[in-house]
Design a protein around this motif. Sequence first.
Motif, short mmCIF file in Angstrom:
data_model
loop_
_atom_site.label_atom_id
_atom_site.label_comp_id
_atom_site.label_asym_id
_atom_site.label_seq_id
_atom_site.Cartn_x
_atom_site.Cartn_y
_atom_site.Cartn_z
N UNK A 62 -3.73 0.40 -16.28
CA UNK A 62 -4.42 -0.36 -15.24
C UNK A 62 -3.36 -0.88 -14.27
N UNK A 63 -3.55 -0.61 -13.00
CA UNK A 63 -2.59 -1.03 -12.00
C UNK A 63 -2.53 -2.55 -11.93
N UNK A 64 -1.31 -3.09 -11.98
CA UNK A 64 -1.14 -4.54 -12.04
C UNK A 64 -1.66 -5.22 -10.78
N UNK A 65 -1.34 -4.65 -9.63
CA UNK A 65 -1.75 -5.32 -8.38
C UNK A 65 -3.25 -5.30 -8.20
N UNK A 66 -3.90 -4.22 -8.62
CA UNK A 66 -5.36 -4.19 -8.55
C UNK A 66 -5.96 -5.21 -9.51
N UNK A 67 -5.31 -5.42 -10.65
CA UNK A 67 -5.77 -6.44 -11.59
C UNK A 67 -5.67 -7.83 -10.98
N UNK A 68 -4.58 -8.07 -10.25
CA UNK A 68 -4.37 -9.39 -9.65
C UNK A 68 -5.33 -9.63 -8.50
N UNK A 69 -5.56 -8.60 -7.69
CA UNK A 69 -6.40 -8.78 -6.50
C UNK A 69 -7.89 -8.75 -6.81
N UNK A 123 5.79 -2.05 -8.91
CA UNK A 123 4.42 -1.53 -8.90
C UNK A 123 4.03 -1.05 -10.30
N UNK A 124 4.20 -1.93 -11.27
CA UNK A 124 3.96 -1.61 -12.66
C UNK A 124 2.48 -1.43 -12.95
N UNK A 125 2.24 -0.77 -14.07
CA UNK A 125 0.89 -0.60 -14.59
C UNK A 125 0.86 -1.15 -16.01
N UNK A 126 -0.22 -1.84 -16.33
CA UNK A 126 -0.42 -2.32 -17.69
C UNK A 126 -0.88 -1.15 -18.56
N UNK A 127 -0.19 -0.97 -19.69
CA UNK A 127 -0.49 0.17 -20.55
C UNK A 127 -0.89 -0.30 -21.95
N UNK A 128 -2.04 0.15 -22.43
CA UNK A 128 -2.46 -0.03 -23.81
C UNK A 128 -2.49 1.35 -24.45
N UNK A 129 -1.72 1.52 -25.51
CA UNK A 129 -1.54 2.84 -26.09
C UNK A 129 -2.00 2.84 -27.55
N UNK A 130 -2.80 3.82 -27.89
CA UNK A 130 -3.32 3.97 -29.26
C UNK A 130 -2.42 4.93 -30.03
N UNK A 131 -2.02 4.50 -31.22
CA UNK A 131 -1.10 5.28 -32.05
C UNK A 131 -1.71 5.50 -33.44
N UNK A 132 -1.23 6.57 -34.06
CA UNK A 132 -1.51 6.82 -35.48
C UNK A 132 -0.21 6.60 -36.24
N UNK A 133 -0.21 5.62 -37.14
CA UNK A 133 0.99 5.28 -37.88
C UNK A 133 1.22 6.27 -39.02
N UNK A 134 2.46 6.76 -39.11
CA UNK A 134 2.85 7.66 -40.19
C UNK A 134 3.97 7.01 -41.00
N UNK A 163 0.82 -1.21 0.00
CA UNK A 163 0.00 0.00 0.00
C UNK A 163 0.85 1.25 0.00
N UNK A 164 2.04 1.15 -0.57
CA UNK A 164 2.90 2.33 -0.58
C UNK A 164 2.28 3.46 -1.39
N UNK A 165 1.58 3.12 -2.45
CA UNK A 165 1.01 4.15 -3.30
C UNK A 165 -0.06 4.96 -2.55
N UNK A 166 -0.65 4.30 -1.56
CA UNK A 166 -1.71 5.00 -0.84
C UNK A 166 -1.17 6.20 -0.10
N UNK A 167 0.08 6.10 0.33
CA UNK A 167 0.67 7.20 1.08
C UNK A 167 1.34 8.22 0.21
#
Length: 1308
Positions: free
Chosen positions: A710-717, A686-697, A437-441
């Motif tokens: 999305x926070x990884x630990x919240x996903x697991x719990x 304390x990684x976060x899952x990231x989905x990123x939308x791009x425009x290809x040039x 719960x380090x992030x909480x503080x």
Amino acid sequence: MSATDNFEEDAARGRYDGHHSGKHPIPTIQGYREHKRQLEGQYEETEDNQRGPEDDSKPKRAFDSVKAIYKGEDASKSTHDPYPSTNRNYEVPPGGAEQAEQHPEQHSEQTESKQDDSSVSRHSSKSNKDDQKQDKTATEEVASMVDPRDKRKAMKKNKRHGGGREVTDPVTHLPITIHDLTDKDLKSAPENVPEPGTDHTTATGPQGASKSEDELDEEQRRLQRGYNGVQRLFPPPDFEDMKKELAIIYQQAIFGGIAIIGVATSVVFIIPAFNGRLYPQLSTVVGFVSFLIVAVATAWAVSRWVNKKANEVFDDEVWDATRLEENRALDSDTELPESVQWLNRLFASIWPLVNPDLFSSLIDMIEDVMQASLPKVIKMVSVDDMGQGNESIRILGVRWLPTGASSRSVDSDGHLKDPNKGKQSDRTDSQNEQEDDDDAGKSDSDKEEDGGQTKEQEQEQAAIREGMEAEEGDFINLELALSYRSRSSGKSIKEKAKNAHLYLKFYLPGGVAIPVWVELRGLIATMRLRLQLTPDPPFISLCTLTFLGQPKASLACVPLSKHSLNLMDVPLISSFVQSAIDAALAEYVAPKSLTLNLKDMLVGEDFKKDTLSRGVVFIFIKKARGFKQGDGGIGPMQGSSDSYVTVSWGKFGKPVASTRIIEGDQSPDWHEYATILVSPEELNAEEKLRLQLWDSDKWTADDDLGRVELDLKSLIKNPDSHNKLQDREDRFTGQDPDEKMAGSLTWSVGYFSKLRIQQHQLDQQTVDENIRTKEKLREHVSEVAEHKLREAGKAPDDEELHQQKAQDYRELEDSMIISAPPSEEYVSGVLSVHIHNVTGLEVQKLQKQDKKDDEKGGHEDETEQNDDMPDSYCTIILDHKKIYRTRTKPKNSKPFYNAGTERFIRDWRNTEVIVSVRDAREREDDPLIGIVYLPLAKIFEKKSQVMDNFPLVGGIGYGRVRISLVWRSVEIKMPRNLRGWDYGTVEIRGAIKAKAGLADELKKNRLKVRTNLGRIKMYREDELWKLKGKSETESAFIAVRKRYASALVIEFRQSTIGPDKTPAFAVLWLQDLVDDEDEVRTLKVWKGSKEALQKAESCYGYEGSEENEQPLGEIEISLKFWRGLSGFHKGYAAKVKSADMRQVMECLDTITDENLKEDSEMEDSDSDSDSQNHDSHAKKKLKVHTNDDSSASSDDDENDGSSSSLSLANIKKAKKVFRNPIEGGIETATSVLAPGHNDSDDGSRGVKGQLRDYKDHHKQLHRKHRGIMQWRAAREADHLGGKLGRLKGNISQIFSHSEKDTGVETEV
């Protein structure tokens, strides 16, 4: 259930030091120099504080000496000691008697202070002790002193520790100020103990038997002095207390003896009075004799008792005095480490006998650092030899450390975590991952600060976190200092080899090698160790070590030549090698650390029993809507986006998966799947899952259109996403989490953990046949753990006993899981492939002069380093896709890699792993030394973990590769159609039929069936579409890549004046097919247009371009998706820019030529005979044949059977000659000069017969560098032709979107 019964869920997970990867890159000299530049001021401050009279110039020192003699003072001497040590058991240290005589007042004061300290230590409280231990500044230390010498010594002592930097100690988890060691520390270190055998005191064997009498007498005197010194280890007792104890014993003896004699006397005189006076003389004699016996017995017994009690009192007092002296030394502010002279003598005797291979991992790392940091003018560098020499490392001192805060974790800010907030270590539980719960503080600004770190800072933080986890169970902390001082060596290599050395070779372009001899002149380092204890041998489990400050090493580099020895040290080379060693050591300077599993290393288990990954995150990317346009509109032209989505970790950042690019569409539907493994590193970071939308040039950098995190630990719990998929729709945000962006992403995500031991594994495990149920397993672990700790007197609910049970349960569970075959129910999971090393690696010599040189030179193949040795590297190919490449190990027959990767596997039963070893060469294609073919169904037939030495086959060389594979199932059951391969071949099994309702106009059109790699034409005959000139049962084959992101498109082609039109089409997404299974599909036919066709083949689930659009009819197609690369992929492999697919195809050629893959592996016993015959015929067509460029398929629109003087085959041959001038020219020439094939029954061979043989086997010969390819000029010409031939594809790619492939994982 009690806490003690819950140890199954708390089974600790063993840790293995991860190999180098993108997250743990090989350290470079450039990175180390940047780090050193940041600490340059601290280093100079430490050097200034160490300055003394000995650092002055020679004239000034001479002047000071004369001045001291003139004034009658003592000449100043160097008092600098890099790591002072003493024997604390001495009451008066050696040499202290002389000091006491010279300064009796000072000595008496010290004695009195010691006595005062002892009295205080007995009666003072703990708080008073802590107050005395507080550090004092130099001013405070000097203020109470009168003697100028004491003041000067105190100032010097405090100045030595000036400067420095405060870090968190990875061993004790407490703050500590560390200093990088300096040149003066290195020069002040004592010299090594003399080499055993050079002195008569260490002589053995014949030399020891020939000692003279004088030498024996000298050793006898030395032994006596040593014995006397040992006696001084026992300080004298407290005589005052002993006098009181002896007085009490004396009084008890006197009173007891008189009492016994008095009683005996009264008995002797009383008894005759009752017996009468019949024999008075006899009674007197008997009484006197009895009295005498009682008196003697009493005196003897009392003397024995007094002697025994006196000895006990003396022993008790001596023991109390010893403990008091030790406590006094431990409580002192000037504590010094213990002297280790005995250990240095032992090291000096063992050091020359140590096998240099034990240092191979350290040398391997130094070589990697140099290889990753080479300037452009140098091709590569290799460590050809290493020797530790005869001079051993000297241990300056060892100090025991308190446990400190090692049982508590440390957060990223260096603060101790609250021990009451759940479990602290990632070793505690693999299923219920740690909750932190380090992030909480933390405030939002703190989080933004953390997220704004660079990639290098994130990697450094990850390295620091490894040693900041809470230690569990019993452990000890130690500090020790090491030094090495070489002796002056002669000019010859034999003399120089007596010191620790490296033999390097720097390779310049053109194959010019510069040999360099690197001699270690000196080394000094201070390190701390934390050893985790275990009841089982070798009684040590995990070891965490760290350096307190940058170790100091001194080197000398001497270039060598064949004719003479150049004695001049080369500054540039010395600086480069020095920086490489410093960079390698800097990876473990506090707060960084290294954790080793000493238990597995000492007992010989250097393979993994479990995967590093804890589980897998499964992601289903569906669609995006409402997001901003990547390319804005101009006037009436509408804006659009060429969108795609990447999957990555928020902090690490590197994409691990990417969807296809959907061009010009603001409502993309991908319906693609991605997986990403979760390791302890992500949990600790304390990684976060990231989905990123791009425009290809096409020509500029891609535009960021938004992201979802999305926070990884919240996903697991979260119970909705743990071991199940959760449907989500999240709005896009910007780089700042508070920044809202237009649009949303519809997707599904779930975390799936590794399976614990299953019942079928308990039934099939071979570790303990008496354990077949989980209850038996828990009972067995409880009994064993309690039996181990029976002498410790642990209560049943003791935390240490609970941890021991969890550790034993984990070890036994892992052993049982890997001893049983993988699960047939849960076929998806994590595969770990680890390449340890290669032995006996060499390239076969084919030319006659090489063979003659071999005969003259003897057994040169037994040498470990040679200029003819290959510059080898390994690649890992998974399901016909190259996924990993190791670093290159130059010029070594026994390369040590210790590298590997972990991947999510959809179905272990049909997965194939190929490990290839290649020789890195310039101006020619890297030749294949050999491969190892590993089908998992065969490898894991009996158990889930395999480690073996596999021979290399099918290439230009020989050797054996030691490879270990570990499998762990994941609690996920994927649909059958999602358990296939990415590469494959679609078989159109026979004719395509029109269903009722299809317009007659469409039936008249021909069909073009295409994928992303090939296409075929089918014509209307007898109410069916079939291949031209073929029967309705004849199959057509089309190659496919990226199967889960592509579709099979069927176009109705109408011939018109100008370009042909597509009035209708049908689409089948290949992700809906099951591998190697016959299927009949009915496809809807939609109205054709350019926009509709583009939408249908790029977006999943096309239902018409207009609202409520109805299909024009239906067609029926019978097809089968064959997994893996086939001969139909060779045309694409030859044109693609990257050599990865060509190398994979070469490995598949080798598998076919060497018959490594049995045909029975793919046979289906349940199929009928007709189906088996058809499949057997199809497999022959699909099989990768070495001498075929591509299996016969028509992949061009021009292949319609029309006659032309310039045939398509001739055009292809011309292209091939241009692309590969050697191979293409040989094939074309032999086809013209010697058409046809030889009769297998005719053994005679003329010129044409030899040409036919060469034509039929030329690619096999060329792959093994036989035939014309045995000449380097031919190989270089073929390599150059291939590069020129692929220029067309490289230029055409400029005008298209580049593919967002994650590439091949490497160590660098």
